[in-house]
Design an enzyme around this catalytic site. Structure first.
Site, PDB file in Angstrom:
ATOM      1  NE  ARG A 164      -0.455  -1.405   4.730  1.00  0.00           N
ATOM      2  CZ  ARG A 164      -0.150  -0.705   5.814  1.00  0.00           C
ATOM      3  NH1 ARG A 164      -0.540   0.543   5.923  1.00  0.00           N
ATOM      4  NH2 ARG A 164       0.536  -1.262   6.790  1.00  0.00           N
ATOM      5  CG  ASP A 222       8.476  -8.444  11.083  1.00  0.00           C
ATOM      6  OD1 ASP A 222       9.227  -7.460  10.868  1.00  0.00           O
ATOM      7  OD2 ASP A 222       7.717  -8.514  12.057  1.00  0.00           O
ATOM      8  CB  SER A 248      11.209  10.712   6.529  1.00  0.00           C
ATOM      9  OG  SER A 248      10.379  11.752   6.989  1.00  0.00           O
ATOM     10  CE1 TYR A 259       9.179   7.200   9.861  1.00  0.00           C
ATOM     11  CE2 TYR A 259       9.354   9.580   9.645  1.00  0.00           C
ATOM     12  CZ  TYR A 259       9.058   8.357   9.094  1.00  0.00           C
ATOM     13  OH  TYR A 259       8.644   8.276   7.781  1.00  0.00           O
ATOM     14  CB  ALA A 288      17.043   8.545  15.650  1.00  0.00           C
TER      15      ALA A 288
END
Ligand code: NDP
Length: 246
Positions: A16, A64, A144, A157, A159
């Protein structure tokens, strides 16, 4: 319709969101596609159908990304059976936002394990096979803007995503002479399951373009980095954030 050049690209987290958009765009561009999700899900099945509809050869892996041993085993078996991938989009990731003062250890760990350890778990077993194939190649990581700027409520996040940029740039140096480029994209606020209305409402005033981005707008940059035209671009970070960082 068969794919044009039979270059295969693995896109992690492509059930997704951004990963799905990358898979669809790369399918349209003529690559064979290897989809991936944590487990089989209706979303992953739907992505598979959409990629097929776009005319690409497609297969699906589930694991995973935190589980180092099983990732290595599944990827090794897949490339032994089908041959090495030309490109990797290292996209699977999660966020779990909370101010640092209240951040429980498991919340720190799960975000680091998924976003950063996941990079090691997926990419490390594939590096030597990619080099040995002697065909060059492409690795694109999905970082990001939070890893570039730092973001309130996202110490874990930020880091992980900053570390991913460091890893991307260092790996680019190690693989440059092999014609394997390694680059990152750093999206801003993109409309997916990861982002809720509360976050969007608070972030919008800070975004110069005054809108959230769409997954296909990240996929466009990923497809460019994957292309022949981008063969001289390595160790770079492309920001796709409506001007948020600047
Ligand atoms: P989504 O939540 O829509 O999708 C996340 C994907 O990652 C899913 O395919 C999911 O698989 C997979 N995934 C998550 N955890 C694991 C795991 N432990 N093992 C295997 N697969 C896993 O997120 P986005 O599309 O928004 O995010 C994709 C990437 O883009 C992430 O790395 C994210 O950090 C980054 N990003 C997103 C931004 C945004 O605003 N949306 C901004 C900047 C970066 P499954 O469906 O099976 O759970």
């Amino acid at each position: 319709m068969p794919s044009e050049h039979h270059k295969t690209v693995l896109i992690t987290g492509s059930s997704r969101g951004i990963g799905r958009a990358c898979a669809l765009r790369l399918a349209q561009d003529g690559y064979d596609i290897v989809l991936h999700g944590k487990s089989m899900s209706p979303a992953l099945e739907e992505t598979q159908a959409l990629v097929k509809e776009a005319g690409a050869n497609v297969r699906v892996l589930t694991f995973d990304i935190r589980n180092r041993e099983s990732v290595r085993k599944i990827l090794t078996e897949d490339i032994e059976t089908h041959g090495m991938y030309w490109g990797l989009v290292v996209n699977a990731g999660i966020s779990h936002d909370v101010t640092f003062a209240g951040m429980e250890p498991e919340v720190w760990d799960e975000v680091i394990e998924t976003n950063l350890q996941g990079f090691y778990n997926v990419v490390q077993p594939l590096v030597m096979p990619m080099v040995r194939a002697r065909k060059g190649g492409r690795i694109v990581t999905v970082s990001s803007i939070s890893g570039v700027m730092g973001n309130r409520g996202q110490v874990n996040y930020s880091a992980a995503k900053a570390a991913l940029i460091g890893a991307t740039k260092a790996l680019a140096l190690e693989l440059a002479s092999r014609r394997i480029t390694v680059n990152a994209v750093a999206p801003g606020l993109i409309q997916t399951d990861m982002v809720d209305d509360f976050v969007t409402e608070h972030a919008l005033p800070l975004i110069p373009m005054k809108r959230v981005g769409q997954p296909h707008e990240v996929a466009g940059a990923v497809a460019f980095l994957m292309s022949d035209e981008a063969g001289y671009i390595t160790r770079s970070v492309i920001e796709i954030d409506g001007g948020l960082h600047g």
